[in-house]
Write a protein that holds these residues in place. Sequence first.
Motif, PDB file in Angstrom:
ATOM      1  N   PRO A 258     -47.290  -9.881  15.895  1.00 13.43           N
ATOM      2  CA  PRO A 258     -45.876 -10.240  15.926  1.00 13.43           C
ATOM      3  C   PRO A 258     -45.361 -10.689  17.297  1.00 13.43           C
ATOM      4  CG  PRO A 258     -46.136  -7.866  15.798  1.00 13.43           C
ATOM      5  CD  PRO A 258     -47.495  -8.462  15.666  1.00 13.43           C
ATOM      6  N   ASN A 259     -46.049 -10.304  18.361  1.00 19.50           N
ATOM      7  CA  ASN A 259     -45.578 -10.638  19.706  1.00 19.50           C
ATOM      8  C   ASN A 259     -46.081 -11.983  20.212  1.00 19.50           C
ATOM      9  OD1 ASN A 259     -44.190  -8.204  19.853  1.00 19.50           O
ATOM     10  ND2 ASN A 259     -45.983  -7.136  20.623  1.00 19.50           N
TER      11      ASN A 259
ATOM     12  N   ASN B 218     -42.521 -13.240  14.275  1.00 18.64           N
ATOM     13  CA  ASN B 218     -41.657 -12.316  13.544  1.00 18.64           C
ATOM     14  C   ASN B 218     -40.792 -13.099  12.581  1.00 18.64           C
ATOM     15  OD1 ASN B 218     -42.191  -9.651  14.602  1.00 18.64           O
ATOM     16  ND2 ASN B 218     -41.332 -10.359  16.533  1.00 18.64           N
TER      17      ASN B 218
ATOM     18  N   SER C 242     -45.914 -16.095  19.783  1.00 20.84           N
ATOM     19  CA  SER C 242     -45.074 -17.145  19.205  1.00 20.84           C
ATOM     20  C   SER C 242     -45.876 -18.038  18.272  1.00 20.84           C
ATOM     21  CB  SER C 242     -44.496 -18.000  20.337  1.00 20.84           C
ATOM     22  OG  SER C 242     -43.889 -19.156  19.826  1.00 20.84           O
TER      23      SER C 242
END
Length: 76
Positions: free
Chosen positions: A71-72, A32, A74
């Motif tokens: 987005p979830n 993100n 890393s």
Amino acid sequence: MANNKLLPKLLQNLLDILNDEEYYDITIEVGNDPYIKIFRCSNGNFTLSFPLLAKNFKKKNYGTLAYIKLPNISPN
């Protein structure tokens, strides 16, 4: 013994293709804002590396550019 000379050249050609941005047809964005990392790969490499995700890319999508946003995950 022609194979002894052919294999190194074949491997070098493959490495050249993998490193050439012209052959990327899949872009994967992980993380993100402001922590985002972009990965690019060819459909063939994607299919071999991620067979479960690749099931979403049928042969009918060949030749089109794909953008996958995760987005979830890393960036690390």
